[in-house]
Design a protein around this motif. Structure first.
Motif, PDB file in Angstrom:
ATOM      1  N   GLY A 142      77.796  64.460   4.053  1.00  0.00           N
ATOM      2  CA  GLY A 142      77.782  63.151   4.700  1.00  0.00           C
ATOM      3  C   GLY A 142      77.084  63.202   6.036  1.00  0.00           C
ATOM      4  N   SER A 143      77.734  62.677   7.077  1.00  0.00           N
ATOM      5  CA  SER A 143      77.136  62.627   8.409  1.00  0.00           C
ATOM      6  C   SER A 143      77.331  63.918   9.191  1.00  0.00           C
ATOM      7  CB  SER A 143      77.736  61.462   9.205  1.00  0.00           C
ATOM      8  OG  SER A 143      77.342  60.224   8.659  1.00  0.00           O
ATOM      9  N   ASP A 144      78.075  64.874   8.644  1.00  0.00           N
ATOM     10  CA  ASP A 144      78.308  66.139   9.346  1.00  0.00           C
ATOM     11  C   ASP A 144      77.144  67.082   9.073  1.00  0.00           C
ATOM     12  OD1 ASP A 144      79.295  68.282  10.684  1.00  0.00           O
ATOM     13  OD2 ASP A 144      80.924  68.714   9.275  1.00  0.00           O
ATOM     14  N   THR A 145      76.070  66.901   9.829  1.00  0.00           N
ATOM     15  CA  THR A 145      74.862  67.697   9.590  1.00  0.00           C
ATOM     16  C   THR A 145      75.084  69.177   9.864  1.00  0.00           C
ATOM     17  OG1 THR A 145      74.144  67.127  11.840  1.00  0.00           O
ATOM     18  CG2 THR A 145      73.281  65.792  10.039  1.00  0.00           C
ATOM     19  N   ALA A 146      76.097  69.505  10.661  1.00  0.00           N
ATOM     20  CA  ALA A 146      76.368  70.916  10.938  1.00  0.00           C
ATOM     21  C   ALA A 146      76.908  71.652   9.717  1.00  0.00           C
ATOM     22  CB  ALA A 146      77.350  71.035  12.099  1.00  0.00           C
ATOM     23  N   SER A 147      77.340  70.918   8.690  1.00  0.00           N
ATOM     24  CA  SER A 147      77.915  71.540   7.492  1.00  0.00           C
ATOM     25  C   SER A 147      76.916  71.642   6.354  1.00  0.00           C
ATOM     26  CB  SER A 147      79.147  70.739   7.033  1.00  0.00           C
ATOM     27  OG  SER A 147      80.131  70.715   8.029  1.00  0.00           O
ATOM     28  N   ILE A 148      75.648  71.564   6.657  1.00  0.00           N
ATOM     29  CA  ILE A 148      74.605  71.630   5.631  1.00  0.00           C
ATOM     30  C   ILE A 148      74.721  72.924   4.823  1.00  0.00           C
ATOM     31  CG2 ILE A 148      72.112  72.072   5.395  1.00  0.00           C
ATOM     32  CD1 ILE A 148      71.675  69.848   7.447  1.00  0.00           C
ATOM     33  N   ARG A 149      74.632  72.785   3.491  1.00  0.00           N
ATOM     34  CA  ARG A 149      74.782  73.926   2.593  1.00  0.00           C
ATOM     35  C   ARG A 149      73.467  74.367   1.959  1.00  0.00           C
ATOM     36  NH1 ARG A 149      80.400  72.460  -0.705  1.00  0.00           N
ATOM     37  NH2 ARG A 149      81.731  72.224   1.141  1.00  0.00           N
ATOM     38  N   THR A 150      72.444  73.533   2.018  1.00  0.00           N
ATOM     39  CA  THR A 150      71.146  73.947   1.487  1.00  0.00           C
ATOM     40  C   THR A 150      70.685  75.191   2.240  1.00  0.00           C
ATOM     41  OG1 THR A 150      70.542  71.702   0.864  1.00  0.00           O
ATOM     42  CG2 THR A 150      68.740  73.259   1.182  1.00  0.00           C
ATOM     43  N   THR A 151      70.260  76.201   1.505  1.00  0.00           N
ATOM     44  CA  THR A 151      69.916  77.484   2.121  1.00  0.00           C
ATOM     45  C   THR A 151      68.413  77.723   2.093  1.00  0.00           C
ATOM     46  OG1 THR A 151      70.217  78.637   0.006  1.00  0.00           O
ATOM     47  CG2 THR A 151      72.118  78.517   1.501  1.00  0.00           C
ATOM     48  N   ALA A 152      67.946  78.482   3.079  1.00  0.00           N
ATOM     49  CA  ALA A 152      66.564  78.935   3.136  1.00  0.00           C
ATOM     50  C   ALA A 152      66.596  80.435   3.401  1.00  0.00           C
ATOM     51  CB  ALA A 152      65.798  78.206   4.233  1.00  0.00           C
ATOM     52  N   THR A 153      66.155  81.201   2.433  1.00  0.00           N
ATOM     53  CA  THR A 153      66.235  82.661   2.520  1.00  0.00           C
ATOM     54  C   THR A 153      64.832  83.241   2.664  1.00  0.00           C
ATOM     55  OG1 THR A 153      68.178  82.618   1.079  1.00  0.00           O
ATOM     56  CG2 THR A 153      67.069  84.737   1.380  1.00  0.00           C
ATOM     57  N   LEU A 154      64.631  84.052   3.696  1.00  0.00           N
ATOM     58  CA  LEU A 154      63.320  84.661   3.920  1.00  0.00           C
ATOM     59  C   LEU A 154      63.057  85.725   2.874  1.00  0.00           C
ATOM     60  CD1 LEU A 154      60.836  84.755   5.761  1.00  0.00           C
ATOM     61  CD2 LEU A 154      62.015  86.508   7.118  1.00  0.00           C
ATOM     62  N   ASP A 155      61.918  85.610   2.206  1.00  0.00           N
ATOM     63  CA  ASP A 155      61.509  86.571   1.178  1.00  0.00           C
ATOM     64  C   ASP A 155      60.034  86.859   1.387  1.00  0.00           C
ATOM     65  OD1 ASP A 155      61.329  88.190  -1.039  1.00  0.00           O
ATOM     66  OD2 ASP A 155      61.164  86.525  -2.458  1.00  0.00           O
ATOM     67  N   GLN A 385      80.802  56.151  13.614  1.00  0.00           N
ATOM     68  CA  GLN A 385      81.823  57.099  14.035  1.00  0.00           C
ATOM     69  C   GLN A 385      81.199  58.372  14.620  1.00  0.00           C
ATOM     70  OE1 GLN A 385      81.674  55.579  11.074  1.00  0.00           O
ATOM     71  NE2 GLN A 385      83.418  54.176  11.195  1.00  0.00           N
ATOM     72  N   ILE A 386      80.111  58.825  14.003  1.00  0.00           N
ATOM     73  CA  ILE A 386      79.420  60.020  14.508  1.00  0.00           C
ATOM     74  C   ILE A 386      78.829  59.746  15.885  1.00  0.00           C
ATOM     75  CG2 ILE A 386      77.393  61.487  14.164  1.00  0.00           C
ATOM     76  CD1 ILE A 386      79.743  62.277  12.437  1.00  0.00           C
ATOM     77  N   GLN A 387      78.242  58.571  16.076  1.00  0.00           N
ATOM     78  CA  GLN A 387      77.662  58.244  17.387  1.00  0.00           C
ATOM     79  C   GLN A 387      78.745  58.205  18.461  1.00  0.00           C
ATOM     80  OE1 GLN A 387      74.480  58.394  17.443  1.00  0.00           O
ATOM     81  NE2 GLN A 387      74.354  58.353  15.210  1.00  0.00           N
ATOM     82  N   GLN A 388      79.891  57.641  18.136  1.00  0.00           N
ATOM     83  CA  GLN A 388      80.987  57.589  19.101  1.00  0.00           C
ATOM     84  C   GLN A 388      81.467  58.992  19.456  1.00  0.00           C
ATOM     85  OE1 GLN A 388      83.926  55.037  17.333  1.00  0.00           O
ATOM     86  NE2 GLN A 388      82.635  53.206  17.454  1.00  0.00           N
ATOM     87  N   LEU A 389      81.477  59.882  18.470  1.00  0.00           N
ATOM     88  CA  LEU A 389      81.884  61.262  18.713  1.00  0.00           C
ATOM     89  C   LEU A 389      80.884  61.968  19.629  1.00  0.00           C
ATOM     90  CD1 LEU A 389      83.964  63.416  18.019  1.00  0.00           C
ATOM     91  CD2 LEU A 389      82.617  63.983  15.987  1.00  0.00           C
TER      92      LEU A 389
END
Length: 404
Positions: A142-155, A385-389
């Motif tokens: 959702g709006s919690d961008t800090a919890s992003i799960r998409t990964t980028a692995t250096l290869d 809500q995110i902006q208020q936070l």
């Protein structure tokens, strides 16, 4: 010091944007609202015109792409009104015409703003002319961008990206997608970086296009990334993970794009207010700006309050854009502008529909469409809500771990 009025040097740009909004966007607004997901070919000519103006130096900030900040030096005695301010003013006019069409303008997307915000000079040149979508939101974050799960692995000399992104504006039409992904989940938000991924990359799949309440002409995609390889140089900005800094690099994108979202909200709100004011005047209800609201017709008093909220939103947008142009930290002000304008446009359009009764609720007028379009501006780029936070953290001097 900021002067709370639009800089006169941008008058030609604003007037030109208004003419485009009135003569091109408004006439086709309803047509493409009813034909969801159809690409408006009329925008190709407009995009070519903006590209020509920009390349000739005559159209700085003619769209959402012109939000690059300057260098590190700052002169507090000099008042600068640059591309952030001009972008906000021109976007405002274009959304007075139609917000959905503005969002689907080629090479003027939020992804272009992200590139302009954090890319190196070499990357700016590399991706010049590309139409960039921006992929942040995920099914479980959702709006919690800090919890992003998409990964980028250096290869080797590439990053391998895996994950899914939802609500990607122009995710089908764009040439590239700016994808937010984490280099290491264990390091938290500090490891989140943004990557420019070409749309034709193997493993990048369009799952579906969303059907939406408003801004229907703007395609909103769900994208799947399965072992998508991108060159290491497509990581925007520095690849270094700085735990103390957090993900300030990618968050700098929001400091530039949130004022633009606020400007879009102001454009829609002004359109609704002007329409309602004219309609009330036809019925003999004229707003008197000298008299107290309480001594006027109830509809006029309501309109006065809505116009006051609009003016507050407008000035907050100008302030946050001005601060970006003058290279001053504007995270608080950008959130204030986005939050206030998002609330204002939703309430304004809903109240205007109410005041205009059957005309406001009917597809015979655009007010019905503006009421539907407006809600997204109170949601994307961070909910209310995110902006208020964010504002609370800035005002109280708290970190994200201290104030959740």
């Amino acid at each position: 010091m900021i002067r709370l009025e639009a800089p006169r040097k941008f008058d030609p740009l604003v007037n030109q944007a208004h003419q485009v909004a009135m003569n091109l966007l408004r006439p086709i607004s309803r047509k493409y609202d009813l034909r969801e997901h159809d690409y408006p070919v009329e925008l190709d000519m407009l995009a070519s015109m903006i590209d020509g103006l920009t390349s000739s130096g005559q159209g700085e900030g003619a769209g959402a792409a012109g939000v690059r900040r300057g260098g590190d030096d700052r002169d507090k005695d000099v008042n600068k009104n640059g591309s952030n301010m001009s972008s906000a003013l021109s976007v405002m006019e274009m959304c007075w015409g139609d917000a959905g069409l503005m969002l689907t303008m080629p090479r003027q997307g939020l992804g272009n703003s992200a590139i302009a915000s954090v890319a190196t000079d070499e990357q700016l040149e590399k991706f010049r002319g590309a139409w960039a979508a921006m992929a942040i939101t995920e099914p479980d974050t959702g709006s919690d961008t800090a919890s992003i799960r998409t990964t980028a692995t250096l290869d080797g000399d590439s990053y391998v990206i895996n994950g899914q992104k939802i609500f990607v504006t122009c995710g089908d039409r764009a040439d590239v997608v700016v994808v937010w992904a984490t280099l290491d989940r264990a390091l938290g938000r500090a490891a989140i970086k943004s990557f420019v991924v070409p749309k034709d990359s193997p493993g990048l799949t369009l799952i579906r296009l969303e059907k939406k309440l408003g801004v229907r002409v703007s395609d909103t995609a769900v994208l799947q990334f399965d072992d998508v390889r991108v060159p290491a140089e497509n990581l925007l900005g520095s690849p270094e993970v700085n735990v103390e800094q957090g993900f300030a690099g990618v968050m700098a994108t929001f400091d530039n794009t949130r004022p633009l979202v606020g400007a879009m909200s102001c454009g829609i709100a002004r359109a609704a207010l002007e329409y309602t004011r004219d309609l009330l005047a036809e019925q003999g209800i004229v707003v008197d700006y000298v008299k107290s609201p309480w001594s006027q017709h109830a509809a006029a008093a309501t309109l006065l309050r809505l116009e006051a909220d609009y003016e507050a939103s407008y000035l907050l947008v100008l302030e946050s854009a001005w601060m970006a142009d003058n290279r001053r930290p504007n995270s608080l002000e950008a959130s204030m502008a986005k939050a206030k304008a998002g609330t204002t446009v939703t309430e304004t359009t809903q109240k205007c529909v109410e005041l205009c009764t059957s005309l406001g609720y009917s597809e015979t007028e655009l007010l019905e469409k503006w009421a539907r379009d407006s809600k997204i501006f109170d949601i994307f780029e961070g909910t209310q809500q995110i902006q208020q936070l964010i504002m609370a953290r800035r005002l109280l001097g708290k970190t994200s771990s201290e104030l959740r």
